[in-house]
Design an enzyme around this catalytic site. Structure first.
Site, PDB file in Angstrom:
ATOM      1  N   SER A 273      -9.434 -18.346  -8.632  1.00 14.42           N
ATOM      2  CA  SER A 273      -9.244 -17.600  -9.915  1.00 14.42           C
ATOM      3  C   SER A 273      -9.968 -18.488 -11.160  1.00 14.42           C
ATOM      4  O   SER A 273     -11.011 -19.094 -10.936  1.00 14.42           O
ATOM      5  CB  SER A 273      -8.077 -16.782 -10.314  1.00 14.42           C
ATOM      6  OG  SER A 273      -8.114 -15.922 -11.226  1.00 14.42           O
ATOM      7  N   ASP A 370     -10.537  -6.659  -4.452  1.00  9.05           N
ATOM      8  CA  ASP A 370     -10.187  -7.597  -5.670  1.00  9.05           C
ATOM      9  C   ASP A 370     -10.088  -6.358  -6.884  1.00  9.05           C
ATOM     10  O   ASP A 370     -11.427  -6.192  -7.337  1.00  9.05           O
ATOM     11  CB  ASP A 370     -11.250  -8.665  -6.044  1.00  9.05           C
ATOM     12  CG  ASP A 370     -10.584  -9.562  -6.858  1.00  9.05           C
ATOM     13  OD1 ASP A 370      -9.900  -9.235  -7.772  1.00  9.05           O
ATOM     14  OD2 ASP A 370     -10.958 -10.698  -7.016  1.00  9.05           O
ATOM     15  N   HIS A 404      -7.345 -10.108  -4.915  1.00  2.00           N
ATOM     16  CA  HIS A 404      -7.535 -11.281  -5.498  1.00  2.00           C
ATOM     17  C   HIS A 404      -6.982 -12.428  -4.812  1.00  2.00           C
ATOM     18  O   HIS A 404      -7.355 -13.490  -4.914  1.00  2.00           O
ATOM     19  CB  HIS A 404      -7.190 -10.918  -6.867  1.00  2.00           C
ATOM     20  CG  HIS A 404      -7.556 -11.881  -7.832  1.00  2.00           C
ATOM     21  ND1 HIS A 404      -9.022 -12.374  -8.386  1.00  2.00           N
ATOM     22  CD2 HIS A 404      -6.911 -12.808  -8.540  1.00  2.00           C
ATOM     23  CE1 HIS A 404      -9.049 -13.318  -9.105  1.00  2.00           C
ATOM     24  NE2 HIS A 404      -7.728 -13.589  -9.317  1.00  2.00           N
TER      25      HIS A 404
END
Length: 463
Positions: A273, A370, A404
Site C-alpha cells: 500500500s 482491490d 487490497h
C-alpha cells in the site's frame, strides 16, 4: 387419520437416513455393555506447531462411515477479538477425514481446502482485522469436530467429538529478533540461523502505521535478513502521515547494508500500500537497491509529500473526499476507490515516482478486486513508464478475485475493517477463496523473485 411426514423440506431422503443411522448407531453402541465406539482422533499434520506461512492438513479418524460432521476453528487475537470458521464434512467409508482430499460440503468454505479452517476465519465483531503485532507469541487455533452437518450451525453446535490445539508461530527455530534504535531508525531486524551473510531486505507497511513485524519474521525463516521499518505512528516517530523525509529511509538502508550479516551487492525493499510507493522512491533516489516488491501499491507518491534536503522531492497525490461512497449493504463501510487523483493527469506528473532512475528489478502484485484504489492501473502505468524509458519490463501479477490486503499465506481474508486514521471501516475488496489462493501464490512469487534478484543464498529455517 392424517399422517404427518417427518421429512424436512429440502432435505434429501438419503441424507436423512444417514443422519438417523449415525445417531441411532451412536446411541446403540453407547448403551450396549459389550460394544464400545473407537475414540474420534483429530490431529494436525505434519506437526501441531509450525510457522504461520507453512501449510498443514487436518485429519480425523474414528468416525462412523459416511458420518456428517462440522469442523470448527476458533482463534482469539491479542486484543481479545474472536475469529471463527466452520464447514461441513462427511467421512469416507472408513470413518476418516483428510482435509487435503475431503471436500467441504458448505459453510464458510467449500471444496477441497486444506487451509480453509484458517483463512476463512471471520471476526465475531464486525470490521475487525487479524493483525499480528507481537510476533514472539504464536497464534493459537482451537479446532474441534462436532457431530452433525446439515442441521448444525454456529448457534446450534452438535455434540463435541474431538478437539485439538494448533499453534502458528512467526519466529522460526534459530531466527534472531533484534530491536533497532540507531539514530533516527526505529525498526526490528530478523536474522536467519547461521552466520550469514544473507540477502538483505527492508519491509515497509502501509497506512496502519506502527511497527509491523510479521512479514519480516516470516521472511527471515526463508533466509533473508529482513528489517521491519516503522516510519510513523511508533515511539518518537511522527504520529501521523504529515511529511516523510528521504533521509530517514536512506539512514535505514545504510544501516542494513553495513551489517556484517548482510551480503554486499544490493538489498531489496518490500512495501505494501503506502509502503509500496515509498519502496519505489527508495529504489529511484537511493543507490544499492537491487529489487523492489510493490504489493497493492501506487506508482505515484501518495498523499504525504516526500522531502529531501529541506525541499519537496515529490508532492503527494491527493484525493477528493466528496467522492467517498458509503456501502450501506456492508453496514456503512466507506468506499474510497473513486476518490484519488489520477496520476495520468499531466498536471500531476510531479507526483509520479521516476522509477526509470532505478537500477532495481520490480515485481508488482495486485488484486483485481482491490476496492481501496486502482492498483492494477497503477502497476500497468509503472510498467509503461519503464518501457517508455527503454528499461526492462517489470513483472506484474494480477490476481482475479483478490482485494487490497494481500497478506502472507493463510491470513484470514478481510473485505472491510476499521481504519484508525480514518475513524471508520474501509472497504478493501476481495472474495474469500480467490483471495486466499492469491495470497499463497503471491507469497511464493515474492520468495522466488527475491532469491533470483538479491545476491547470496537464502538459508531456510527448519521450523
Amino acid at each position: 387419520m392424517r399422517l404427518i411426514s417427518p421429512l424436512k423440506p429440502g432435505l434429501a431422503v438419503g441424507k436423512l437416513a444417514t443422519l438417523y443411522f449415525n445417531r441411532g448407531w451412536q446411541r446403540f453402541v453407547s448403551a450396549s455393555s459389550g460394544l464400545k465406539m473407537s475414540p474420534v482422533n483429530l490431529r494436525v499434520e505434519p506437526e501441531s506447531k509450525c510457522l504461520f506461512d507453512r501449510p498443514v492438513t487436518v485429519k480425523v479418524d474414528g468416525l462412523a462411515p459416511r458420518q456428517l460432521v462440522t469442523l470448527r476453528a476458533t482463534l482469539t487475537d491479542e486484543k481479545g477479538d474472536i475469529f471463527s470458521s466452520s464447514a461441513r464434512y462427511q467421512s469416507d467409508g472408513k470413518g476418516r477425514l483428510d482435509l487435503s482430499a475431503s471436500p467441504a460440503l458448505g459453510g464458510d468454505y467449500s471444496g477441497v481446502q486444506p487451509m480453509g479452517f484458517l483463512w476463512a476465519l471471520k471476526p465475531q465483531n464486525p470490521f475487525r482485522r487479524l493483525m499480528k503485532r507481537d510476533v514472539t507469541r504464536p497464534c493459537k487455533v482451537h479446532i474441534e469436530v462436532r457431530s452433525g452437518g446439515e442441521e448444525v450451525g454456529k448457534d446450534n453446535p452438535g455434540p463435541l467429538l474431538a478437539s485439538c490445539a494448533h499453534e502458528r508461530v512467526f519466529i522460526g527455530q534459530g531466527v534472531r529478533r533484534v530491536p533497532v534504535k540507531e539514530g533516527r531508525i526505529r525498526a526490528t531486524l530478523f536474522l536467519p540461523p547461521g552466520k550469514g551473510p544473507f540477502p538483505g531486505l527492508v519491509d515497509l507497511g502501509g497506512t496502519a502505521g506502527g511497527l509491523l513485524e510479521y512479514r519480516s519474521s516470516l521472511l527471515a525463516g526463508h533466509g533473508f535478513a529482513a528489517m521491519a521499518l516503522a516510519y510513523f505512528g511508533f515511539e518518537d516517530l511522527p504520529e501521523r502521515m504529515s511529511e516523510f523525509h528521504l533521509e530517514y529511509f536512506e539512514e535505514a538502508l545504510r544501516y542494513l547494508q553495513a551489517l556484517p550479516q548482510v551480503r554486499e551487492g544490493g538489498v531489496g525493499v518490500l512495501g505494501i500500500s503506502k509502503g509500496a510507493d515509498l519502496a519505489l522512491s527508495m529504489a529511484s533516489f537511493l543507490p544499492g537497491v537491487s529489487a523492489v516488491v510493490s504489493v497493492a501499491g501506487c506508482n505515484a507518491n501518495f498523499m504525504t509529500p516526500l522531502q529531501c534536503g529541506g525541499s519537496t522531492l515529490l508532492p503527494g497525490l491527493g484525493m477528493c473526499l466528496e467522492r467517498v461512497r458509503v456501502d450501506e449493504a456492508l453496514g456503512g463501510v466507506l468506499d474510497f476507490s473513486d476518490c484519488y487523483e489520477d496520476p495520468r493527469d499531466p498536471s500531476l506528473q510531479g507526483c509520479v515516482v521516476p522509477i526509470e532512475r532505478a537500477s532495481a528489478r520490480f515485481l508488482f502484485l495486485v488484486g483485481e478486486d482491490d476496492q481501496n484504489w486502482p492498483s492494477t492501473l497503477y502497476a500497468m502505468e509503472a510498467a509503461q513508464r519503464l518501457g517508455a524509458h527503454g528499461r526492462a519490463p517489470p513483472e506484474v501479477v494480477i490476481f482475479p478475485g483478490a482485494g487490497h490486503l494481500l497478506e502472507p499465506p493463510y491470513f484470514p481474508h478481510c473485505r472491510a475493517s476499521f481504519h484508525k486514521l480514518v475513524g471508520a471501516p474501509l472497504l478493501w475488496g476481495g472474495q474469500p477463496q480467490p483471495h486466499a489462493a492469491a495470497q499463497e501464490q503471491a507469497w511464493s512469487r515474492v520468495l522466488s523473485f527475491l532469491k533470483e534478484s538479491l545476491p547470496g543464498e537464502a538459508a531456510r529455517s527448519r521450523l
